[in-house]
Each structure stands twice: as structure tokens, then as C-alpha cells.
Design an enzyme around this catalytic site. Structure first.
Site, short mmCIF file in Angstrom:
data_model
loop_
_atom_site.label_atom_id
_atom_site.label_comp_id
_atom_site.label_asym_id
_atom_site.label_seq_id
_atom_site.Cartn_x
_atom_site.Cartn_y
_atom_site.Cartn_z
N THR A 181 0.84 -1.20 0.00
CA THR A 181 0.00 0.00 0.00
C THR A 181 0.87 1.25 0.00
O THR A 181 1.99 1.24 0.50
CB THR A 181 -0.94 0.03 1.22
OG1 THR A 181 -1.77 1.18 1.15
CG2 THR A 181 -0.17 0.04 2.53
N ARG A 182 0.33 2.31 -0.60
CA ARG A 182 0.98 3.62 -0.52
C ARG A 182 0.02 4.64 0.09
O ARG A 182 0.31 5.83 0.11
CB ARG A 182 1.42 4.08 -1.92
CG ARG A 182 0.32 4.22 -2.94
CD ARG A 182 0.80 4.83 -4.24
NE ARG A 182 -0.02 5.96 -4.63
CZ ARG A 182 -1.15 5.86 -5.31
NH1 ARG A 182 -1.60 4.69 -5.69
NH2 ARG A 182 -1.83 6.95 -5.62
N HIS A 237 -7.64 1.75 6.37
CA HIS A 237 -8.87 1.95 7.13
C HIS A 237 -9.51 0.59 7.41
O HIS A 237 -8.89 -0.46 7.19
CB HIS A 237 -9.81 2.88 6.37
CG HIS A 237 -9.19 4.21 6.05
ND1 HIS A 237 -8.99 5.19 7.01
CD2 HIS A 237 -8.67 4.71 4.90
CE1 HIS A 237 -8.40 6.23 6.45
NE2 HIS A 237 -8.19 5.98 5.18
N HIS A 254 -9.45 -2.17 4.70
CA HIS A 254 -8.16 -2.81 4.46
C HIS A 254 -7.86 -3.86 5.54
O HIS A 254 -7.31 -4.93 5.24
CB HIS A 254 -7.05 -1.75 4.45
CG HIS A 254 -7.24 -0.68 3.42
ND1 HIS A 254 -7.71 0.58 3.74
CD2 HIS A 254 -7.06 -0.69 2.08
CE1 HIS A 254 -7.79 1.30 2.64
NE2 HIS A 254 -7.40 0.57 1.62
N GLY A 312 -4.20 -5.77 -6.01
CA GLY A 312 -5.45 -5.03 -5.98
C GLY A 312 -6.05 -4.76 -7.33
O GLY A 312 -5.45 -4.97 -8.39
N ARG A 313 -7.26 -4.25 -7.30
CA ARG A 313 -7.93 -3.75 -8.49
C ARG A 313 -7.19 -2.48 -8.94
O ARG A 313 -6.95 -1.59 -8.14
CB ARG A 313 -9.39 -3.44 -8.15
CG ARG A 313 -10.27 -3.08 -9.32
CD ARG A 313 -11.70 -2.86 -8.82
NE ARG A 313 -12.62 -2.56 -9.92
CZ ARG A 313 -12.81 -1.35 -10.42
NH1 ARG A 313 -12.14 -0.32 -9.93
NH2 ARG A 313 -13.65 -1.17 -11.42
N ASP A 314 -6.79 -2.43 -10.20
CA ASP A 314 -5.96 -1.33 -10.73
C ASP A 314 -4.73 -1.12 -9.86
O ASP A 314 -4.40 -0.01 -9.46
CB ASP A 314 -6.78 -0.04 -10.83
CG ASP A 314 -6.04 1.05 -11.65
OD1 ASP A 314 -5.20 0.68 -12.48
OD2 ASP A 314 -6.32 2.24 -11.45
N HIS A 315 -4.04 -2.21 -9.58
CA HIS A 315 -2.87 -2.20 -8.70
C HIS A 315 -1.80 -1.24 -9.24
O HIS A 315 -1.41 -1.31 -10.39
CB HIS A 315 -2.29 -3.62 -8.62
CG HIS A 315 -1.16 -3.78 -7.66
ND1 HIS A 315 -1.33 -4.30 -6.40
CD2 HIS A 315 0.16 -3.49 -7.77
CE1 HIS A 315 -0.17 -4.33 -5.78
NE2 HIS A 315 0.76 -3.83 -6.60
N MET A 355 -14.05 -4.50 -0.85
CA MET A 355 -14.87 -4.65 0.34
C MET A 355 -15.82 -3.46 0.47
O MET A 355 -15.45 -2.33 0.16
CB MET A 355 -13.99 -4.74 1.58
CG MET A 355 -12.90 -5.81 1.52
SD MET A 355 -13.54 -7.49 1.57
CE MET A 355 -13.94 -7.65 3.31
N GLU A 402 14.90 36.56 -9.51
CA GLU A 402 16.28 37.06 -9.56
C GLU A 402 16.83 37.30 -8.16
O GLU A 402 18.03 37.20 -7.93
CB GLU A 402 16.34 38.33 -10.40
CG GLU A 402 15.80 38.13 -11.83
CD GLU A 402 16.33 36.86 -12.48
OE1 GLU A 402 17.55 36.63 -12.45
OE2 GLU A 402 15.53 36.07 -13.01
N THR A 403 15.97 37.64 -7.20
CA THR A 403 16.42 37.82 -5.82
C THR A 403 16.95 36.52 -5.26
O THR A 403 18.00 36.48 -4.60
CB THR A 403 15.28 38.36 -4.94
OG1 THR A 403 14.81 39.59 -5.50
CG2 THR A 403 15.76 38.59 -3.52
N ARG A 437 19.11 28.12 -15.47
CA ARG A 437 17.76 28.58 -15.10
C ARG A 437 16.98 27.44 -14.43
O ARG A 437 16.26 27.64 -13.45
CB ARG A 437 17.01 29.07 -16.34
CG ARG A 437 17.51 30.39 -16.91
CD ARG A 437 16.63 30.82 -18.08
NE ARG A 437 17.08 32.05 -18.67
CZ ARG A 437 16.80 33.27 -18.22
NH1 ARG A 437 16.07 33.40 -17.13
NH2 ARG A 437 17.26 34.34 -18.81
#
Length: 574
Positions: A198-199, A203, A206, A291-294, A333, A434-435, A451
Site C-alpha cells: 500500500t501507498r 482503514h 483494508h 489489488g484492483r488497478d494495482h 470490500m 532574480e532575488t 535557469r
């Protein structure tokens, strides 16, 4: 316990421990590369064995094979290119040629971590890598944007010798190498281990999912969250780890274990799922929840998902015999209020009332301070999230004003500083382009790369101030799209709750900027006395996605300031 990928755990720190002193002395005399944050994450998992069977950064043969076929050049399954990028200037300065030995240093403390013996130096096709690895050459994908904006044009391949692992000062007790985690499982006699990647904060859903998976497979649970680079805008890892510690107390005694993974995610969906499975196998897990769309990054530039919901599961299933780690498909779930429990969606009786809160809705409630119900999360978890995510009107933000020299952007910035100080409630910081250059790094010139470096400094400072709740007004010329993207990515990635970024294009016509230039700077540039001047002999790339476009030839300064204040008010920051 699972056999490491490739048969042998490549724990280079242990392998090279007896010569680490000699290597450190040698590194002191070698030319060196100071690693980026992503390279640092990659190197840590190379030398501790998390990326087994890799023993270094990929050479051209392995890189090409992995991109084309998901296999190393010897045929071993490996889904993700792991590369060390350098510039042409680096190659010349460091004399990077086959056989050269170069020290790799930690960007945080300059400690030498490893020595790479160069196999080869090679160029690569950015577009091909984007399409083959991430599925599209679309900058809406964070790794494609990273590849375009931050990755240098050459890769260095070669095996490494480990001097020492990177030092960590946060959550040290939760950081395990593969060798250490395998020893921990052995000590506890855990034979079957279900790993959960997990990232995000965890809850109640999970917890229910992982407990269900463990019981179905008569296994223990490894909560193995990523604490390296994740998707820009994700909850910072300090907050997430406090959440994970809180939720671990809700597991049955002895069932679960929390360990942190210093991985730099690529958000590559199906390929990433295979990569994650290999990594967890190296850490000793026997099962892995996909997971779904892991590891999906969300929507592409056309508003559609980058990957199908089950693409990741299908690709892991395709290689299951070689992976030798059993996939546990993620079961979505949902909450049933009638029984006060979570059940898989496909087991819900027809017509039953269900409740859910999406990730987007959760973030909205956190930012607005709205109620988060007990059925969705635990009080201890919500408390820790609210500590790191104050209400919207207490969060920091960054306003980046870009335009030609003498476009009025600096005057607008100063007027805006006064207006925000009048509002009160936050400290207000002004970073004039520029500062910053004159005060912080006067040696920088005005080449595109210089730059870009100046903007790197501005973006870092702006992100840190915004993280602390400040209102930050920056007004660099910022003529290149890549540099503006870097500023936004840095603020969103590092700003925490203050990662609110707005790009304002001060679109005053060049003719007006030049005709009202009392200092005669444009005249000097026209005479050739100033080289690389934006609008004279260097192009200004018009922003494609500015949050607001203003022009001092058609609007007064007060009306422009008012329009920016309204922008902040409409997003509830004021």
C-alpha cells in the site's frame, strides 16, 4: 518460506562486509555520483537483496531485454528497468567509460554507499520506454513526466559493491532488510505470509480484507507499505506510518507484522504488480495481494484510466509459475450497515444497503474538516490523519507567477503579498526569481540548465514553506515547460498538506515589456551584450495549463490581485 527470485538472495551488504573498509577508502579517492532520491531508493534495494537477482544498475543488454520482454538478458523474469541516469556533462566530468569505478553517494549526508564498476554507457529511447513500460507516452502519467523532466539522457550499467546501507533516522525499528525479515519470520515460525502492498493510509476495509486473506490461506499478514517515492500528492510517509501503527493494534494478537519498504514506485500498473510480487518474494512472503488497478496512476490525458481494473492481476497470473508466489486477488470490500460488517462486493445480497467513501471523498473531508464516520475508519487513524491535514483554510499554498522580464509579475507578486498579509492567518513568503538567484546562488548564469537549477532551488524552498502552512508567492521568468512542471511536481510531492500549487501566466505582450523597460535590459540584449535573454534570443514557452492568465495591458494591478484572491477563495484556501 519463499525462495528468493533467481534462487539466491543477493544481499550485497553482507557479501561485501569483510571488504567494506577497503571499499570506503577507495571511494574517498574516486570520482563520484551523488544519487537522486529515486536512485537512492533503487540502490538500497539492490544492495540489500530486495531487487534480487540484480547486483547493480542494468546494462544495455538487460535494460533492452526488460523493456521489450519483461526479462533480463539471461531470461530471468524482471518487469521493471532499474537504471542509473547521467548527463553528457557527467560522462565527461567523471570519465565514465567501461571499466571505470565510480563511488555512489547518499544525497542526504554525502556518505559513500557503493562503488559501481561500469559495464557500459548507453542512450535510450524515452518514448519507447514510456510506451513499453508505462503503456503510453502521456505526461499525465507521473513516471512519464518524471522521465521527460528529470531523467538524464544516458544510462550507466554495471554491478556494484556495497560499502554500507543508507542511514535512516525515522522508524528504524520498522525497517527490515530481506535477510532480517526472513529471519524474523523464521523465529516466529511463520511458514505462510500474505503480503499487502500500500501507498495509502489504511482503514477498516483494508483490515478486513487482509484478515480475510490471511484466514483463507491459513497465513500471517505482512503489512509492507512503500515509504520511498510514491505518486505526487500522496499522503506523506510519516503520517501514513503513524496510521499503520495505529491500525496494527486492531489486528488479532500475533497475526500481523508491519515493515517498511524503501521503494521508489513507478505507478506502472501491470508491470509494477509483477515487480512488487518479485520484491515481496525476496522479503520472504509466500502470498501477495494484488489489488484492483494495482499501482495505477489514475486518469490519462483523455480522462480514461491508464490500465484496466484487472490488467495487473492478469499479468501476475500469466507469470505465476515463474514468480513462485501465490497471488491473492484484491476483493473490493464494502460496508453493510444492517450487520455492521464489511463483505466482498460479490457476496452482498441483492438489494442490500451498502456504504462506502472513495479516496477522493476522504481527502475532501480531511481538507474541509468534515466528519469521517466510525464505520469507515478508526478514531485513532482519523486523529493521526487530521494532525497532518489541517482544515483547508490553514493549509499552505504556492502561487507561481511566470512571464517575460518586466511583464509586471514582480509588481503583482509584491501587491499580492500585501493583500495576503492584510488577510492574516498565515505567514507570507515572497520569492522573486532574480532575488533568489542573487541571494542564494549568485554563481548561476542564464543558460537553460542554470535557469532550471535556479527553479529547482525555488521549488524546494517553496515546498518546505508551504508544508509549514505558509502562503508562498514565487515569480520566476520560468520560460520552459519542463521547469514549470518540475516546480509543480516538487511542491506537490514535498509540500504535504501545503502541496497546493497554482500557476499564473502573466501574459503581458513582449512589445509592452520591452517598450516600458526603464532599465534598458532589453536594449542591452538586442545589442548582444546579454546572451540567452528570454524574448530576444531565447524562446518563452507559453504555459499550456495555467490556472489563471492575466495581462497588465488590459487589467489593473488591483484587479489582477483580486482575481488571484478569488482563485484562492474558490478553492477554500482563504
Amino acid at each position: 518460506m519463499a525462495t528468493p527470485h533467481g534462487g539466491i538472495l543477493k544481499d550485497l551488504v553482507s557479501r561485501d562486509e569483510s571488504i567494506s573498509g577497503q571499499l570506503k577508502d577507495e571511494a574517498a579517492k574516486l570520482k563520484d555520483i551523488v544519487l537522486t532520491e529515486r536512485q537512492l531508493c533503487d540502490l538500497e534495494l539492490i544492495i540489500n537483496g530486495g531487487f534480487s537477482p540484480l547486483e547493480g544498475f542494468m546494462n544495455e543488454a538487460d535494460y533492452t531485454s526488460v523493456v521489450d520482454t519483461l526479462r533480463l538478458s539471461d531470461g530471468t523474469l524482471f518487469a521493471m528497468p532499474v537504471t542509473l541516469d547521467v548527463s553528457s556533462a557527467d560522462i565527461e566530468r567523471l570519465s565514465i567509460v567501461p571499466g571505470a569505478r565510480i563511488a555512489l553517494r547518499d544525497p542526504r549526508d554525502d556518505e559513500a554507499l557503493a562503488i559501481i564498476t561500469v559495464d557500459d554507457v548507453y542512450s535510450y529511447d524515452r518514448v519507447k520506454e514510456s510506451i513499453y513500460v508505462f503503456g503510453a507516452d502521456d505526461p499525465a502519467h507521473p513516471s512519464v513526466a518524471y522521465l521527460r523532466n528529470r531523467v538524464k539522457p544516458f544510462y550507466v550499467g554495471g554491478k556494484v559493491q556495497a560499502i554500507q546501507a543508507p542511514s535512516h533516522f525515522d522508524y528504524v525499528a520498522l525497517r527490515y532488510t530481506p535477510t532480517e525479515l526472513r529471519a524474523h519470520f523464521k523465529k516466529l515460525a511463520w511458514r505462510r505470509v500474505v503480503a499487502f502492498q500500500t501507498r495509502n493510509p489504511m482503514h477498516r476495509a483494508h483490515r478486513e480484507l487482509t484478515i480475510r486473506a490471511a484466514r483463507q490461506h491459513q497465513a500471517n499478514v505482512l503489512i509492507h507499505p512503500v515509504v520511498g517515492l510514491t505518486k505526487p500528492g500522496d499522503v506523506d510517509h510519516y503520517t501514513r506510518v503513524r496510521v499503520y501503527e495505529a491500525i496494527m493494534a486492531k489486528y488479532p494478537n500475533g497475526m500481523g507484522h508491519l515493515a517498511l519498504l524503501p521503494l521508489a514506485m513507478r505507478m506502472a500498473g501491470p508491470r509494477e504488480a509483477v515487480w512488487h510480487a518479485i520484491i515481496r518474494k525476496n522479503f520472504g512472503a509466500t502470498h501477495f495481494i494484488v489489488g484492483r488497478d494495482h499501482a495505477g496512476p489514475g486518469k490519462n490525458s483523455q480522462g480514461k484510466d491508464f490500465y484496466g481494473p484487472y490488467d495487473a492481476q492478469e499479468l501476475v497470473e500469466k507469470y505465476k509459475d515463474e514468480l513462485e508466489i501465490e497471488m491473492v486477488p484484491f476483493q473490493q470490500m464494502t460496508y453493510l450497515p444492517s450487520t455492521d460488517e464489511y463483505q466482498p462486493v460479490d457476496e452482498i445480497p441483492a438489494g442490500a444497503q451498502t456504504l462506502d467513501i472513495s479516496g477522493t471523498e476522504l481527502r475532501r473531508r480531511l481538507k474541509s474538516g468534515s466528519h469521517i464516520p466510525d464505520w469507515f475508519s478508526y478514531e485513532a487513524v482519523v486523529k493521526r490523519l487530521r494532525e497532518s491535514y489541517p482544515p483547508r483554510n490553514k493549509q499552505g499554498f504556492v502561487l507561481c507567477l511566470t512571464g517575460f522580464y518586466n511583464s509586471g509579475k514582480d509588481i503583482i507578486a509584491k501587491a499580492l503579498q500585501v493583500a495576503l498579509n492584510e488577510q492574516g492567518g498565515r505567514s507570507v513568503s515572497l520569492l522573486l526569481g532574480e532575488t533568489v538567484r542573487d541571494d542564494v546562488n549568485a554563481k548561476l548564469g542564464f543558460t537553460p540548465d542554470e535557469r532550471h537549477e535556479n527553479l529547482q532551488q525555488i521549488s524546494f524552498v517553496a515546498g518546505e514553506l508551504a508544508r509549514a502552512g505558509a502562503a508562498v508567492i514565487a515569480s520566476p521568468i520560468a520560460p520552459e515547460e519542463r521547469s514549470r512542471a518540475l516546480v509543480k511536481d516538487t511542491v506537490v510531492q514535498n509540500g504535504g498538506a501545503g502541496g497546493n500549487f497554482f500557476l499564473i501566466h502573466v501574459a503581458t505582450p513582449l512589445e509592452h515589456c520591452e517598450s516600458t523597460d526603464r532599465k534598458g535590459v532589453y536594449a542591452q540584449a538586442r545589442r548582444g551584450e546579454i546572451r540567452g535573454f528570454i524574448g530576444v534570443d531565447t524562446e518563452y514557452e507559453v504555459p499550456k495549463k495555467a490556472d489563471l492568465v492575466v495581462d497588465v495591458t488590459t487589467q489593473s494591478i488591483p484587479s489582477i490581485v483580486h482575481s488571484i484572491v478569488l482563485l484562492l477563495e474558490t478553492t477554500s484556501l482563504l
